[in-house]
Motif scaffolding. Structure first.
Motif, PDB file in Angstrom:
ATOM      1  N   UNK A 212      56.196  63.835   0.688  1.00 20.93           N
ATOM      2  CA  UNK A 212      55.095  64.522   0.008  1.00 20.93           C
ATOM      3  C   UNK A 212      55.166  66.028   0.236  1.00 20.93           C
ATOM      4  N   UNK A 213      55.563  66.435   1.442  1.00 23.61           N
ATOM      5  CA  UNK A 213      55.716  67.868   1.715  1.00 23.61           C
ATOM      6  C   UNK A 213      56.815  68.472   0.855  1.00 23.61           C
ATOM      7  N   UNK A 214      57.956  67.772   0.770  1.00 25.66           N
ATOM      8  CA  UNK A 214      59.055  68.271  -0.062  1.00 25.66           C
ATOM      9  C   UNK A 214      58.683  68.253  -1.534  1.00 25.66           C
ATOM     10  N   UNK A 215      57.931  67.232  -1.960  1.00 26.31           N
ATOM     11  CA  UNK A 215      57.488  67.175  -3.356  1.00 26.31           C
ATOM     12  C   UNK A 215      56.578  68.356  -3.668  1.00 26.31           C
ATOM     13  N   UNK A 216      55.711  68.737  -2.739  1.00 26.40           N
ATOM     14  CA  UNK A 216      54.852  69.897  -2.956  1.00 26.40           C
ATOM     15  C   UNK A 216      55.682  71.139  -3.255  1.00 26.40           C
ATOM     16  N   UNK A 217      56.759  71.327  -2.494  1.00 31.65           N
ATOM     17  CA  UNK A 217      57.607  72.502  -2.696  1.00 31.65           C
ATOM     18  C   UNK A 217      58.403  72.405  -3.998  1.00 31.65           C
ATOM     19  N   UNK A 218      58.813  71.187  -4.376  1.00 30.61           N
ATOM     20  CA  UNK A 218      59.508  71.018  -5.657  1.00 30.61           C
ATOM     21  C   UNK A 218      58.572  71.343  -6.823  1.00 30.61           C
ATOM     22  N   UNK A 219      57.332  70.886  -6.730  1.00 32.41           N
ATOM     23  CA  UNK A 219      56.347  71.185  -7.768  1.00 32.41           C
ATOM     24  C   UNK A 219      56.037  72.672  -7.800  1.00 32.41           C
ATOM     25  N   UNK A 220      56.053  73.317  -6.635  1.00 35.25           N
ATOM     26  CA  UNK A 220      55.867  74.774  -6.555  1.00 35.25           C
ATOM     27  C   UNK A 220      56.956  75.479  -7.344  1.00 35.25           C
ATOM     28  N   UNK A 221      58.190  75.024  -7.182  1.00 32.75           N
ATOM     29  CA  UNK A 221      59.306  75.621  -7.922  1.00 32.75           C
ATOM     30  C   UNK A 221      59.144  75.382  -9.419  1.00 32.75           C
ATOM     31  N   UNK A 222      58.701  74.171  -9.794  1.00 31.82           N
ATOM     32  CA  UNK A 222      58.499  73.869 -11.216  1.00 31.82           C
ATOM     33  C   UNK A 222      57.419  74.751 -11.815  1.00 31.82           C
ATOM     34  N   UNK A 223      56.355  74.997 -11.058  1.00 31.37           N
ATOM     35  CA  UNK A 223      55.293  75.867 -11.558  1.00 31.37           C
ATOM     36  C   UNK A 223      55.808  77.286 -11.785  1.00 31.37           C
ATOM     37  N   UNK A 224      56.763  77.722 -10.953  1.00 34.36           N
ATOM     38  CA  UNK A 224      57.339  79.046 -11.153  1.00 34.36           C
ATOM     39  C   UNK A 224      57.956  79.207 -12.526  1.00 34.36           C
ATOM     40  N   UNK A 225      58.512  78.128 -13.065  1.00 34.18           N
ATOM     41  CA  UNK A 225      59.073  78.158 -14.417  1.00 34.18           C
ATOM     42  C   UNK A 225      57.966  78.007 -15.460  1.00 34.18           C
ATOM     43  N   UNK A 226      57.102  77.013 -15.271  1.00 35.29           N
ATOM     44  CA  UNK A 226      56.074  76.718 -16.281  1.00 35.29           C
ATOM     45  C   UNK A 226      55.169  77.921 -16.531  1.00 35.29           C
ATOM     46  N   UNK A 227      54.686  78.545 -15.473  1.00 38.47           N
ATOM     47  CA  UNK A 227      53.751  79.659 -15.636  1.00 38.47           C
ATOM     48  C   UNK A 227      54.423  80.851 -16.290  1.00 38.47           C
ATOM     49  N   UNK A 228      55.633  81.172 -15.861  1.00 39.47           N
ATOM     50  CA  UNK A 228      56.301  82.371 -16.384  1.00 39.47           C
ATOM     51  C   UNK A 228      56.700  82.223 -17.839  1.00 39.47           C
ATOM     52  N   UNK A 229      56.934  80.994 -18.276  1.00 37.72           N
ATOM     53  CA  UNK A 229      57.365  80.813 -19.661  1.00 37.72           C
ATOM     54  C   UNK A 229      56.237  80.312 -20.562  1.00 37.72           C
ATOM     55  N   UNK A 230      54.998  80.481 -20.113  1.00 37.27           N
ATOM     56  CA  UNK A 230      53.851  80.294 -20.988  1.00 37.27           C
ATOM     57  C   UNK A 230      53.328  78.889 -21.117  1.00 37.27           C
ATOM     58  N   UNK A 231      53.802  77.949 -20.304  1.00 39.77           N
ATOM     59  CA  UNK A 231      53.296  76.570 -20.353  1.00 39.77           C
ATOM     60  C   UNK A 231      52.099  76.454 -19.399  1.00 39.77           C
ATOM     61  N   UNK A 232      50.983  77.053 -19.791  1.00 40.04           N
ATOM     62  CA  UNK A 232      49.840  77.141 -18.883  1.00 40.04           C
ATOM     63  C   UNK A 232      49.223  75.777 -18.617  1.00 40.04           C
ATOM     64  N   UNK A 233      49.239  74.885 -19.612  1.00 40.48           N
ATOM     65  CA  UNK A 233      48.718  73.547 -19.375  1.00 40.48           C
ATOM     66  C   UNK A 233      49.567  72.805 -18.353  1.00 40.48           C
ATOM     67  N   UNK A 234      50.881  72.947 -18.459  1.00 36.30           N
ATOM     68  CA  UNK A 234      51.784  72.315 -17.506  1.00 36.30           C
ATOM     69  C   UNK A 234      51.618  72.934 -16.123  1.00 36.30           C
TER      70      UNK A 234
END
Length: 426
Positions: free
Chosen positions: A188-210
């Motif tokens: 779960x700790x590693x998944x949190x960091x993986x999701x953190x990395x995914x958010x770095x892409x989603x937010x910067x490329x305009x996928x605000x819902x994601x």
């Protein structure tokens, strides 16, 4: 020899894990047929599209979009692209070196790769509680993959990152279901960091819902990990949601509550979490026009930075250099000329992650515009592009600054025009 840029359909095929040969075998067509589809010179027949969509793990509507953009790309001459494979794996909580290979990829092709991979990322999240069968390493064996994902985000290698994330998230979901209680917490700790990395892409490329969905999943995973410092990291990231909605008072309250809950400030990781939350809260206060509150938060962050070396802690960069970057951001938000001059006298060291250095120069460009220094603003944007081209091109403030520069020049230089065209500013 430089490789040809991937078309959107080819990028989606690679993201799904197929070669042209293996996809042709799965669809019972010739490999050359796949090549013609990917070059946009021929489209799949209606009866072939459901099978192609299933193989690529996209809906029929998403497949239509991929095909349409592929045809559009084939109608113009594509520039060469260099797709560099990342080779650096770093400690998740240690200092992050700058990328050793600063060659800039052809940006339009990389953007297509990122957008083509987003449907696979969404589907991996849809199946977090029902992951597909597959190889399952131990949490310790996955640690290096998480370090690599964190480094890719901080070094602005978003295309490389988003290709790997769906499979990594799915494998972490399997680990969380198959292991004992300790392994489940670690996963779960590693998944949190993986999701953190995914958010770095989603937010910067305009996928605000994601992005909002990823932040909610991060919070749930951090709670399962029973790690208060991961919860602090989630609170830091959650500020993006409030920035997007304009709820600055709620953002400030959430950050202050999270800082109050950070335990045991005797450890470097805890001090880093505490300091990061306060420097983020300082930016929120600056945007809200509250200079006294911003100064209070910067004072707390400065105190923490004196006992913490610059590094990446639970996915968030903190230390003396990161604080300097946020001091500039606060000065820009407050339109404080003295603060801008003081912050601009510093330059980020090359050892900082590329994304952090790029962010500094993007904020400095805004500051120079505030002071009427248009040529300096242009040079700052060029420096941001050199530091992290993917991050710079995706950043909305870059387009805003370039649009302002174009409006103030009756005869803009060719360099400014070229930079604006690259960043899709008008």
């Amino acid at each position: 020899m430089a490789a040809r840029p991937l078309t959107p359909l080819a990028a989606a095929r690679e993201a799904a894990g197929y070669t042209q040969e293996s996809l042709a075998l799965a669809l019972k067509v010739e490999r050359t047929t796949i090549g013609r589809w990917e070059r946009g010179v021929q489209s799949p027949q209606p009866w072939q599209r459901p099978g192609l969509a299933h193989a690529l793990q996209v809906s029929l509507e998403e497949l239509d979009d991929l095909l349409r953009h592929t045809v559009r790309r084939s109608s113009r001459t594509a520039s060469p692209v260099i797709l560099d494979a990342p080779t650096i794996a770093v400690d998740v909580v240690g200092p992050t070196p700058s990328a050793s290979d600063s060659r800039e990829r052809e940006p339009a092709a990389e953007v297509d790769v990122i957008h083509a991979a987003i449907p696979r990322l969404r589907r991996a999240l849809d199946r977090l509680d029902l992951p597909d069968d597959g190889p399952t390493r131990s949490p310790a064996g996955l640690y290096g993959e998480i370090a690599r994902a964190s480094d890719d985000r901080l070094q602005s290698r978003y295309g490389s990152l988003v290709r790997r994330l769906p499979d990594l998230i799915t494998e972490l979901a399997r680990v969380g279901q198959l292991g004992g209680s300790a392994d489940r917490r670690h996963a779960a700790a590693l998944l949190t960091l993986a999701l953190r990395a995914a958010d770095g892409v989603a937010f910067k490329f305009g996928y605000l819902d994601l992005s909002a969905r990823l932040i909610d999943l991060m919070r749930s995973a951090a709670q399962l990990a029973e790690d208060p410092l991961l919860l602090a990291a989630v609170a830091y990231v959650r500020t993006e949601t409030f920035f997007a909605s304009g709820d600055l008072d709620i953002a400030a309250r959430a950050l202050e509550l999270a800082a109050d809950r950070v335990p045991d400030l005797e450890t470097a990781s805890a001090s880093a979490a505490f300091g990061a939350l306060h420097m983020r809260a300082a930016v929120v206060a600056g945007r809200a026009g509250k200079p006294d509150r911003a100064a209070d938060h910067l004072r707390e962050a400065r105190r923490a930075s004196t006992v913490v070396p610059e590094g990446v802690y639970r996915g968030t960069a903190f230390g003396p250099a990161s604080l300097r970057i946020h001091e500039l951001a606060v000065a820009v938000e407050l339109r404080d000329p003295v603060g801008i001059e003081r912050a601009a006298a510093w330059q980020p060291p090359s050892s900082l992650p590329a994304e952090r250095r790029s962010h500094y120069f993007i904020d400095l460009a805004r500051a120079q515009l505030t002071l009427g220094r248009h040529e300096d603003a242009y040079l700052c944007l060029q420096a941001a592009r050199q530091a992290a081209p993917e991050h710079t091109r995706a950043h909305p403030q870059v387009r805003q600054s370039l649009s302002a520069l174009l409006r103030t020049h009756s005869a803009p230089s060719s360099g400014l025009v070229d930079l604006a065209a690259w960043a899709r500013a008008s």
